[in-house]
Design an enzyme around this catalytic site. Structure first.
Site, PDB file in Angstrom:
ATOM      1  N   HIS A  95      52.000  22.912 -21.877  1.00  0.00           N
ATOM      2  CA  HIS A  95      52.875  24.040 -22.227  1.00  0.00           C
ATOM      3  C   HIS A  95      54.264  23.771 -21.641  1.00  0.00           C
ATOM      4  O   HIS A  95      54.383  23.184 -20.566  1.00  0.00           O
ATOM      5  CB  HIS A  95      52.286  25.337 -21.667  1.00  0.00           C
ATOM      6  CG  HIS A  95      53.001  26.555 -22.159  1.00  0.00           C
ATOM      7  ND1 HIS A  95      54.189  26.984 -21.604  1.00  0.00           N
ATOM      8  CD2 HIS A  95      52.732  27.405 -23.173  1.00  0.00           C
ATOM      9  CE1 HIS A  95      54.602  28.056 -22.256  1.00  0.00           C
ATOM     10  NE2 HIS A  95      53.735  28.332 -23.214  1.00  0.00           N
ATOM     11  N   GLU A  97      56.238  25.541 -20.068  1.00  0.00           N
ATOM     12  CA  GLU A  97      56.421  26.034 -18.690  1.00  0.00           C
ATOM     13  C   GLU A  97      55.835  25.048 -17.685  1.00  0.00           C
ATOM     14  O   GLU A  97      56.360  24.876 -16.588  1.00  0.00           O
ATOM     15  CB  GLU A  97      55.806  27.436 -18.553  1.00  0.00           C
ATOM     16  CG  GLU A  97      56.681  28.476 -19.246  1.00  0.00           C
ATOM     17  CD  GLU A  97      55.936  29.680 -19.799  1.00  0.00           C
ATOM     18  OE1 GLU A  97      54.778  29.915 -19.419  1.00  0.00           O
ATOM     19  OE2 GLU A  97      56.533  30.379 -20.640  1.00  0.00           O
TER      20      GLU A  97
HETATM   21  C1  PEP Z   1      53.934  30.750 -25.254  1.00  0.00           C
HETATM   22  O1  PEP Z   1      53.973  30.981 -24.054  1.00  0.00           O
HETATM   23  O2  PEP Z   1      53.232  29.826 -25.668  1.00  0.00           O
HETATM   24  C2  PEP Z   1      54.732  31.580 -26.134  1.00  0.00           C
HETATM   25  C3  PEP Z   1      54.852  31.210 -27.371  1.00  0.00           C
HETATM   26  O3  PEP Z   1      55.315  32.688 -25.576  1.00  0.00           O
HETATM   27  P1  PEP Z   1      56.057  33.870 -26.385  1.00  0.00           P
HETATM   28  O4  PEP Z   1      55.161  34.263 -27.524  1.00  0.00           O
HETATM   29  O5  PEP Z   1      56.199  34.962 -25.369  1.00  0.00           O
HETATM   30  O6  PEP Z   1      57.347  33.338 -26.856  1.00  0.00           O
END
Ligand code: PEP
Length: 249
Positions: A95, A97
């Site tokens: 991901h 993050e």
């Molecule tokens: C995610 O964290 O994978 C994501 C897409 O977050 P959001 O839907 O909040 O943009």
């Protein structure tokens, strides 16, 4: 036909009791729905109890991350085998993050994908460019590198277990969704690249999810794109009624 997959990534949100309450209330939305797969990725402490509630519900359990090593002296890490033991069938890998806040390189992502596959979990492999990459015209270069290095040594027979999530970093948690044109173009590029790497059959069966500020209003339009096979949902998956609307788009 690829069965659409709608996955909830709760990130670092919800206690065990909040997580159990959510999945119990989610059941009414998935009752009788067989034409799409719903995956829930709670934080680690909630995996086991949520997995127990999800049994026979039609929803699948995913972890948000896993360790890159099999077992041993890796304090604080959680192995693929442990995740399978608590009922995970899927795991989110790489991901943005994790990549940006925790320094996960394509090499680490590759090791984690290998672990997931070795232990029989479907990796949901996240890729996507930053705003800086996009503005510098590097979107496709970045995606290509993430795929080639992330899937390095992944055999063609394992591609059938793999899921890719295209998540432009600038669209995550920002309320900015990629236009259907931008998303469609990136998904088509990913499909084409996977075809070159693994052949038409495996690439044609590969689910490619879109992620980045998906909500009940934009899910229908996104899912109408030919190469979009589902969604990875962050913020909008935290409220059961909102996520229910997305799942039943
Ligand atoms: C995610 O964290 O994978 C994501 C897409 O977050 P959001 O839907 O909040 O943009």
């Amino acid at each position: 036909m690829i069965k659409p997959i709608i996955a909830a990534n709760w990130k670092m949100n919800k206690t065990v009791s909040e997580a159990i309450d959510f999945v119990n209330r989610m059941k009414k939305f998935v009752l009788g729905i067989n034409d799409r797969e719903v995956v829930i990725a709670p934080p680690f402490p909630a995996l086991y109890p949520v997995g127990a509630v999800l049994k026979d519900s039609g929803m699948s359990l995913a972890a948000q991350n896993l360790g890159a090593y099999k077992e041993g002296a890796y304090t604080g890490e959680i192995s693929a085998r442990m995740l399978v033991d608590v009922g995970c069938t899927h795991v989110i890998v790489g991901h943005s993050e994790r990549r940006t806040l925790f320094g996960e390189s394509n090499e680490i992502v590759n090791a984690k994908i290998g672990m997931a596959l070795q232990f029989g979990m479907r990796p949901i492999v996240c890729i996507g460019e930053t705003l800086q990459d996009r503005e510098a015209g590097k979107t496709f270069d970045v995606i290509e590198r993430q795929i080639k290095e992330g899937l390095n040594q992944v055999a063609v027979y394992d591609i059938g277990q793999t899921i890719i999530a295209y998540e432009p970093v600038w669209a995550i948690g920002t309320g900015k969704t990629a236009t259907t044109g931008q998303a469609g173009e990136a998904h088509a590029f990913i499909r084409q690249l996977m075809e070159e790497l693994y052949g038409k059959g495996p690439a044609g069966r590969l689910p490619i999810l879109y992620g980045g500020s998906v909500n009940p209003e934009n899910i229908g339009k996104l899912m109408a794109q030919p190469d979009i096979n589902g969604a990875l949902v962050g913020g909008a998956s935290l409220d059961v009624e909102t996520f229910g609307k997305i799942v039943t788009f």
